[in-house]
Enzyme design. Sequence first.
Site, PDB file in Angstrom:
ATOM      1  N   ARG A  47       0.846  -1.198   0.000  1.00 40.75           N
ATOM      2  CA  ARG A  47       0.000   0.000   0.000  1.00 40.75           C
ATOM      3  C   ARG A  47       0.880   1.246   0.000  1.00 40.75           C
ATOM      4  O   ARG A  47       2.093   1.162   0.131  1.00 40.75           O
ATOM      5  CB  ARG A  47      -0.932  -0.014   1.223  1.00 40.75           C
ATOM      6  CG  ARG A  47      -0.157  -0.335   2.498  1.00 40.75           C
ATOM      7  CD  ARG A  47      -0.692   0.332   3.694  1.00 40.75           C
ATOM      8  NE  ARG A  47      -0.654   1.766   3.592  1.00 40.75           N
ATOM      9  CZ  ARG A  47       0.461   2.489   3.767  1.00 40.75           C
ATOM     10  NH1 ARG A  47       1.626   1.942   4.003  1.00 40.75           N
ATOM     11  NH2 ARG A  47       0.403   3.813   3.663  1.00 40.75           N
ATOM     12  N   ALA A  49       0.843   5.147  -2.165  1.00 39.71           N
ATOM     13  CA  ALA A  49       0.787   5.421  -3.607  1.00 39.71           C
ATOM     14  C   ALA A  49       2.089   5.063  -4.351  1.00 39.71           C
ATOM     15  O   ALA A  49       2.070   4.267  -5.299  1.00 39.71           O
ATOM     16  CB  ALA A  49       0.374   6.868  -3.832  1.00 39.71           C
ATOM     17  N   ASP A 219      -2.276  10.835  -2.789  1.00 34.45           N
ATOM     18  CA  ASP A 219      -2.510   9.726  -3.716  1.00 34.45           C
ATOM     19  C   ASP A 219      -2.730  10.208  -5.143  1.00 34.45           C
ATOM     20  O   ASP A 219      -2.469   9.482  -6.101  1.00 34.45           O
ATOM     21  CB  ASP A 219      -3.705   8.890  -3.251  1.00 34.45           C
ATOM     22  CG  ASP A 219      -3.296   8.041  -2.062  1.00 34.45           C
ATOM     23  OD1 ASP A 219      -3.294   8.570  -0.930  1.00 34.45           O
ATOM     24  OD2 ASP A 219      -2.927   6.867  -2.268  1.00 34.45           O
TER      25      ASP A 219
HETATM   26  O1  MRU Z   1      -4.859   3.168   1.635  1.00 32.30           O
HETATM   27  P1  MRU Z   1      -3.393   3.454   1.730  1.00 32.30           P
HETATM   28  O2  MRU Z   1      -2.778   2.956   2.996  1.00 32.30           O
HETATM   29  O3  MRU Z   1      -2.642   2.982   0.505  1.00 32.30           O
HETATM   30  O4  MRU Z   1      -3.308   5.036   1.755  1.00 32.30           O
HETATM   31  C1  MRU Z   1      -2.059   5.652   1.766  1.00 32.30           C
HETATM   32  C2  MRU Z   1      -2.127   7.136   1.827  1.00 32.30           C
HETATM   33  O5  MRU Z   1      -3.171   7.731   1.813  1.00 32.30           O
HETATM   34  C3  MRU Z   1      -0.824   7.871   1.788  1.00 32.30           C
HETATM   35  O6  MRU Z   1      -0.918   9.084   2.488  1.00 32.30           O
HETATM   36  C4  MRU Z   1      -0.463   8.170   0.336  1.00 32.30           C
HETATM   37  O7  MRU Z   1      -0.541   7.012  -0.458  1.00 32.30           O
HETATM   38  C5  MRU Z   1       0.876   8.767   0.200  1.00 32.30           C
HETATM   39  S1  MRU Z   1       2.169   7.577   0.479  1.00 32.30           S
HETATM   40  C6  MRU Z   1       3.639   8.390   0.350  1.00 32.30           C
END
Ligand code: MRU
Length: 335
Positions: A47, A49, A219
């Site tokens: 997980r 982004a 994201d």
């Molecule tokens: O659902 P997730 O855990 O993948 O969500 C992650 C986030 O919202 C992060 O803040 C985002 O991906 C940025 S990671 C550098």
Amino acid sequence: MKPLEVVGWDGDAVVYLDQRLLPHDVRYERARTVEEMEDAIVSLAVRGAPCIGVFGGYAVALLRDTIADDAAFLRAAERVRAARPTAVNLAWAVDRVLAAGDMLAEAHAIAHEQVRIDAAIADHGLDLIVKNARIITHCNTGPLATAGGGTALGVIIAAQRSGKNPRVFVDETRPLLQGSRLSYLELQHAGVDVVLQTDSAAAIAMERQGIDLAIVGADRIARNGDTANKVGTYGLAILAAHHGIPFYVAAPRSTFDFSLARGNEIPIEERAAREITEFAGKRVAPEGAAAYNPAFDVTPAHLVTAFITEFGILRPPYGESISDLEFREVLRLSR
Ligand code: MRU
């Protein structure tokens, strides 16, 4: 402790750390089939982004090796690409690998670039952190989320390493607890002074704990600066504005979607009701309770004080600074 390797390539599988098991267990899995790859992304075993971008790049390179039929390969690549709809880094990486002559070399390049991009983000972000800053953050944006050094947490960890001695208030980040399970762990290992709070404590923390700034990841960011990030980020940005606290978004160029004019065009992933009607496998709402469970929300650009990118700090008017960033595409950081 050595940083955990988050996503890797072992010659015939994409290897990944199963983040669902943290902070208790460190277990690596191997994905070889499209079903295994899709499941790793959808289940949030992998997980964050940029991290799912790195994973997606390797996944497509491997599928090219294992699926001879072109049409079947493209269908499989599309399944990986669409596994999570909000984080644009996944589609960006899949498209980049698909367009490359040597897909595996391109996947490696994406992985290596991320490390250098995160280091550049940390470097630029450092200037925004005052000594002894009290910082609030949401979700997880460290090495686990990028397979590099992290974005927002990368800035905080750099501040710690440079002797700025930050104190960090981490939102637990309902419902999947990326804040308490992952960010706390990463900040603790980096020696940062970190305290955990419920998401709903953010307002009083700003009022009573002398918070100096908020910093989060993203994201997907539209051309006007509207920013999708973990649900709760929008509320945090409103609270920050109310308290006169700067609100920073740290993100690589690959998180900007130059094809979207504004945030209402960003697709928002909605996840299963049981993520909020159950807790640790136990029902915590009446049987059959209906639930609204968006995984992300969109913070309007006017609430973002600045973006921290590998190319520097972007300030309003974002129409101009983000359009400059689009032009910077030519400046690749690696190779
Ligand atoms: O659902 P997730 O855990 O993948 O969500 C992650 C986030 O919202 C992060 O803040 C985002 O991906 C940025 S990671 C550098």
